[in-house]
Design an enzyme around this catalytic site. Structure first.
Site, mmCIF file in Angstrom:
data_model
loop_
_atom_site.group_PDB
_atom_site.id
_atom_site.type_symbol
_atom_site.label_atom_id
_atom_site.label_comp_id
_atom_site.label_asym_id
_atom_site.label_seq_id
_atom_site.Cartn_x
_atom_site.Cartn_y
_atom_site.Cartn_z
ATOM 1 N N LEU A 1 0.860 -1.183 0.000
ATOM 2 C CA LEU A 1 0.000 0.000 0.000
ATOM 3 C C LEU A 1 0.896 1.232 0.000
ATOM 4 O O LEU A 1 1.859 1.297 0.770
ATOM 5 C CB LEU A 1 -0.896 0.030 1.242
ATOM 6 C CG LEU A 1 -2.247 -0.668 1.191
ATOM 7 C CD1 LEU A 1 -2.976 -0.484 2.525
ATOM 8 C CD2 LEU A 1 -3.124 -0.174 0.052
ATOM 9 N N ASP A 2 0.583 2.217 -0.825
ATOM 10 C CA ASP A 2 1.338 3.456 -0.863
ATOM 11 C C ASP A 2 1.222 4.191 0.473
ATOM 12 O O ASP A 2 0.225 4.036 1.184
ATOM 13 C CB ASP A 2 0.809 4.373 -1.971
ATOM 14 C CG ASP A 2 0.982 3.780 -3.357
ATOM 15 O OD1 ASP A 2 1.949 3.025 -3.555
ATOM 16 O OD2 ASP A 2 0.142 4.067 -4.233
#
Length: 311
Positions: A48-49
């Protein structure tokens, strides 16, 4: 003769479904969880960013062997696209590279959605973990180089509008492995002729884990602080773990007796008896006393292990 080096940490196994906070990278989140649990080994099932929140499944110990199966599963996101600008990162973190004063109506956005459902061709963002000639694309982008990233096919099962105003549209999306939501936002903006980038992103499902399973770092830290000695702290944290076998929900399952289980532990096939015994499965799970024992195949009336778990 060299001595075998003792592994650091506890041999704890299971899945922690972390609600990753904003502005924390996935690698940082895994390191934090590994440290809290004092685990020997940890990994995650899908990056996940930092600007994204939501479900980050973290595998500890033997559960890391099931990471590829979780990564291959369906994922769901809720995200918002801000119209009028395309950025270098395809989200709010990057520099603006194209702008428009146009803003789409809800009807205009609805009209393009069918083009982004099903098998869709997509080019990952420049700032992504895709490898180009052995280098991560984001590493090249940070050096000012523009990587040539190959277009790929991804599966988008569902894409629906949740809310719309004169600047942004929020969506729910269900998609397969390798889909970049940032690329989806960029491509929708281009299709509408007004550009767009992700303004907010939350992952709500990673098969088979959903938001009912999530735990926050604050909850983990509070449980650790409230406990007394190290043993009590580990016991309090371990209560948040899901069993390793839960990652394999939906796969064909066989339950083995003691004698069969012992054969499988040694890497040998176990005959499956009974009228209802499965005949053939390319991929199946063997359980013993309701705990995951092995992943393998069912062929010629036997379960044949490929990966055995020490749980």
């Amino acid at each position: 003769m060299s001595r075998q080096r003792k592994k650091k940490g506890r041999a704890v196994s299971g899945w922690l479904v972390l609600d990753k906070p904003l502005e924390m990278g996935s690698t940082q989140a895994v390191s934090k969880v590994k440290w809290l649990f004092g685990a020997q080994k940890a990994g995650h099932a899908g990056t996940l960013d930092p600007l994204a929140t939501g479900i980050l499944p973290i595998a500890l110990g033997e559960a890391t062997k099931t990471v590829p199966y979780v990564m291959d599963g369906t994922k769901a996101y809720r995200f918002s696209v801000r119209w009028g600008a395309q950025t270098t990162t395809d989200d709010a973190e990057g520099d603006v590279v194209a702008q428009s004063d146009d803003r789409p109506s809800r009807e205009a956005v609805e009209a393009i959605l069918p083009d982004f459902v099903g098998t869709v061709r997509q080019t990952p963002p420049q700032f992504s973990a895709v490898k180009v000639d052995g280098e991560r694309a984001y590493a090249l982008a940070r050096q000012g180089e523009e990587a040539v990233i190959a277009e790929r096919e991804v599966e988008i099962d569902r894409l629906a509008i949740v809310a719309h105003d004169d600047q942004t549209t929020s969506f729910d999306v269900e998609c397969g492995k390798g889909t970049y939501v940032r690329a989806l936002a960029r491509d929708m903006g281009r299709a509408l002729g007004c550009f767009g980038h992700v303004a907010a992103l939350r992952r709500t499902f990673v098969e088979p884990f959903d938001e009912e399973d999530v735990v926050t770092l604050d909850e983990l830290s509070a449980a650790a602080e409230e406990a007394g000695d190290e043993g009590a702290r580990h016991a309090a944290l371990d209560a948040f773990l899901l069993d390793t076998g839960e990652a394999m929900e939906g796969f064909p399952r066989v339950d083995l007796g003691d004698e069969q289980a012992q054969k499988v532990r040694l890497g040998n096939p176990a005959l499956l008896r009974g009228r209802d015994a499965p005949v053939a499965e390319d991929e199946a799970c063997a359980f013993h006393q309701d705990r995951l024992l092995a992943i393998g195949e069912i062929a010629r009336g036997a379960f044949r292990p490929k990966r055995v778990f020490k749980l």
